[in-house]
Design an enzyme around this catalytic site. Structure first.
Site, PDB file in Angstrom:
ATOM      1  N   SER A 108      -9.353  -0.356   7.517  1.00 44.01           N
ATOM      2  CA  SER A 108      -8.865  -0.293   6.141  1.00 44.01           C
ATOM      3  C   SER A 108      -8.177  -1.532   5.597  1.00 44.01           C
ATOM      4  O   SER A 108      -7.873  -1.572   4.399  1.00 44.01           O
ATOM      5  CB  SER A 108      -7.921   0.890   5.990  1.00 44.01           C
ATOM      6  OG  SER A 108      -8.666   2.059   5.867  1.00 44.01           O
ATOM      7  N   LYS A 152       0.854  -1.199   0.000  1.00 48.39           N
ATOM      8  CA  LYS A 152       0.000   0.000   0.000  1.00 48.39           C
ATOM      9  C   LYS A 152       0.887   1.246   0.000  1.00 48.39           C
ATOM     10  O   LYS A 152       1.892   1.294   0.719  1.00 48.39           O
ATOM     11  CB  LYS A 152      -0.890  -0.021   1.242  1.00 48.39           C
ATOM     12  CG  LYS A 152      -1.874   1.137   1.341  1.00 48.39           C
ATOM     13  CD  LYS A 152      -2.720   1.014   2.598  1.00 48.39           C
ATOM     14  CE  LYS A 152      -3.750   2.097   2.728  1.00 48.39           C
ATOM     15  NZ  LYS A 152      -4.549   1.958   3.967  1.00 48.39           N
ATOM     16  N   SER A 185      -9.372   1.917   3.275  1.00 50.23           N
ATOM     17  CA  SER A 185      -8.554   2.641   2.327  1.00 50.23           C
ATOM     18  C   SER A 185      -7.541   1.780   1.577  1.00 50.23           C
ATOM     19  O   SER A 185      -6.968   2.240   0.596  1.00 50.23           O
ATOM     20  CB  SER A 185      -7.814   3.751   3.059  1.00 50.23           C
ATOM     21  OG  SER A 185      -6.959   3.205   4.048  1.00 50.23           O
TER      22      SER A 185
HETATM   23  N1  GLN Z   1     -12.633   4.329   6.820  1.00 52.86           N
HETATM   24  C1  GLN Z   1     -11.952   4.776   7.974  1.00 52.86           C
HETATM   25  C2  GLN Z   1     -11.555   6.224   7.827  1.00 52.86           C
HETATM   26  O1  GLN Z   1     -11.883   6.764   6.834  1.00 52.86           O
HETATM   27  C3  GLN Z   1     -10.767   3.921   8.260  1.00 52.86           C
HETATM   28  C4  GLN Z   1      -9.581   4.243   7.458  1.00 52.86           C
HETATM   29  C5  GLN Z   1      -8.407   3.395   7.807  1.00 52.86           C
HETATM   30  O2  GLN Z   1      -8.524   2.368   8.485  1.00 52.86           O
HETATM   31  N2  GLN Z   1      -7.241   3.844   7.374  1.00 52.86           N
HETATM   32  O3  GLN Z   1     -10.935   6.806   8.653  1.00 52.86           O
END
Ligand code: GLN
Length: 483
Positions: free
Chosen positions: A180, A81, A156
């Site tokens: 994420s 990532k 994400s």
């Molecule tokens: N969807 C969550 C956010 O927008 C989690 C994102 C993540 O785990 N990096 O913060």
């Protein structure tokens, strides 16, 4: 579709290379050819690190020719990532503000994978600074779900999940701050493991919310997740938050019989907002675990309803502070034609960050500001403690907890992008584990009538990834025999 050579697990790669049926170099080339064919449709990769990958593959092949003992991930093609720093390879965090940033050092997790022989194919697309649940917040365009290109892959770590699901990498690393790793894994039909807070070093991870950030694997099988975790886990002197706790042999422990494990099922995770098809699939998964000898224990995690507001205060407060460093002065985007230092800061940040990142910085700054700090940030910290205590209580009675990973299967591109609250609610079952610091895994458990993958989640005690992995593995084996 994929050729047989890109539909591999870690074990498959290893045995092919060990038996010299394929060279690491040809395997890497096979994956790159597949990426070239497929990725224009999916958008999983932002940068390919071919030179570095082929050099690494060549090293493995030379070791094989010399008859040396090959390391555990010898020649295994993986994707990273793009929030993890890679020496000499562009690292953007999905943001225009880092569009040309080339780190001078490697993230420890990446370095450990490479030291174990893995071949880093490239960097995967993600929501900007990992803020999002759909990958639509990337400055470089969305990723499409390989199962249905009109839908999001989740976020994400959307690019990492899509790359594994579309056979463009054997495994990938993702990061999880509020879900994420697990949510995109469930949307794309792969395994996603978030280890305990502190289990894996975050040195070199571009920080979003430091008290919540985790690195972990996305893979095709539970065994592969165990293999990757074993490789990247453990104390790192470069990250003072990495824990000095023994790392078990997760792979060996997978095969231990499940015995009469107690599995908690919390009513709060099966309430309003849970899609019926997801509910049925998760309930069948629970039935299957019961038939494997687990005892199902109904329980309550009473503070669950406060998890989303708590998370979105703490995560944004930490993000506002972490992102202060992108000021245009050093490695981040600098606006042209500015006349003063303060104008440089302002315009660089205005042009470098996308809408969601700005929203988070504003929310976080507000929550931390004098006069509101006690009402928001401090209160959220207290509620976080209550949420963690819910789990502590529960884990006195059970060995693990089973929940849906996400309330729905993959939604359509654009479906929630104008409604931040609806998007935040997609994280309802995942943010709790980040807030409590406990490990969690998402495992595929069927699909909707529209053939979209569904995942369920297994949460465990601090540093007890072994139990979580063992349950996931037993479930996976049983469902393969059943289907
Ligand atoms: N969807 C969550 C956010 O927008 C989690 C994102 C993540 O785990 N990096 O913060």
């Amino acid at each position: 579709m994929s050729s047989a050579l890109t539909n591999l697990t870690i074990g498959d790669c290893r045995s092919l290379i060990e038996k010299r049926e394929v060279t690491a170099l040809s395997l890497a080339e096979e994956y790159y050819a597949h990426i070239e064919n497929q990725d224009a449709r999916i958008g999983a990769f932002l940068t390919l690190s071919k030179e570095r990958a082929l050099q690494q593959a060549d090293r493995t092949d030379r070791m094989a020719v010399e008859g040396q003992l090959l390391p555990p991930l010898a020649g295994v093609p993986v994707a990273i990532k793009d929030v993890m720093s890679t020496r000499g390879v562009r690292t953007t965090a999905g943001s225009k503000s880092l569009a040309t940033y080339i780190p001078a050092y490697d993230c420890t997790a990446v370095a450990r994978l490479e030291a174990a022989g893995a071949v880093i194919l490239g960097k995967t697309n993600c929501d900007e600074f990992a803020m999002g649940s759909s990958n639509e917040n990337s400055a470089f365009g969305p990723v499409r779900n390989p199962r249905d290109r009109s839908r999001v892959p989740g976020g994400s770590s959307g690019g990492s999940a899509a790359a594994v699901a579309a056979d463009m990498a054997v495994a990938a690393l993702g990061s999880d701050t509020g879900g994420s790793i697990r949510q995109p894994a469930s949307f794309c039909g792969v395994i996603g493991l978030m280890p305990t807070y502190g289990r894996v070093s975050r040195y070199g991870l571009i920080a979003f919310a430091s008290s919540l950030d985790h690195i972990g694997p996305l893979t095709k099988t539970v065994k592969d997740a165990a293999t990757i975790l074993k490789t990247i886990a453990g104390r790192d002197p470069l990250d003072s938050t990495s824990a000095d706790v023994r790392v078990p042999d997760y792979v060996a422990e997978l095969e231990q019989p499940l015995g009469a494990l107690k599995l908690g099922v919390a009513q709060e995770y099966f309430g309003e907002g849970l899609d019926d098809e997801v509910r049925h699939a998760v309930e069948s998964a629970i039935d299957r675990l019961k038939s494997l000898g687990c005892e199902i224990v109904p329980l309550s995690l009473p503070h669950t309803a406060y998890a989303i507001p708590t998370y979105y205060i703490i995560a944004t407060a930490e993000a506002a502070s972490n992102l202060a460093r992108y000021d245009g002065a050093r490695y981040s985007f600098r606006a042209a034609g500015v006349k003063s230092l303060s104008e440089m800061y302002r315009r660089s940040r205005d042009q470098g960050f996308g809408a969601e990142v700005k929203r988070r910085i504003m929310l976080g700054t507000y929550a931390l500001s004098a006069g509101y700090y006690e009402a928001y940030y401090l209160k959220a910290q207290k509620v976080r403690t209550l949420l963690a205590r819910d789990f502590q209580e529960a884990f006195r009675k059970v060995d693990a907890i089973v929940t849906p990973t996400s309330p729905t299967a993959a939604f359509r591109l654009g479906e929630k992008s104008d409604d931040p609250l609806a998007m935040y609610l997609a994280d309802i079952y995942t943010v709790t584990a980040d807030l409590a610091g406990i490990p969690g895994i998402s495992v595929p458990c069927g699909e909707t009538q529209q053939k979209l993958p569904i995942g369920f989640q297994i949460l465990g005690k601090h540093f007890d990834e072994s139990t979580v992995l063992r349950i996931a593995h037993a479930y996976e084996q049983a469902s393969q025999t059943a289907s």
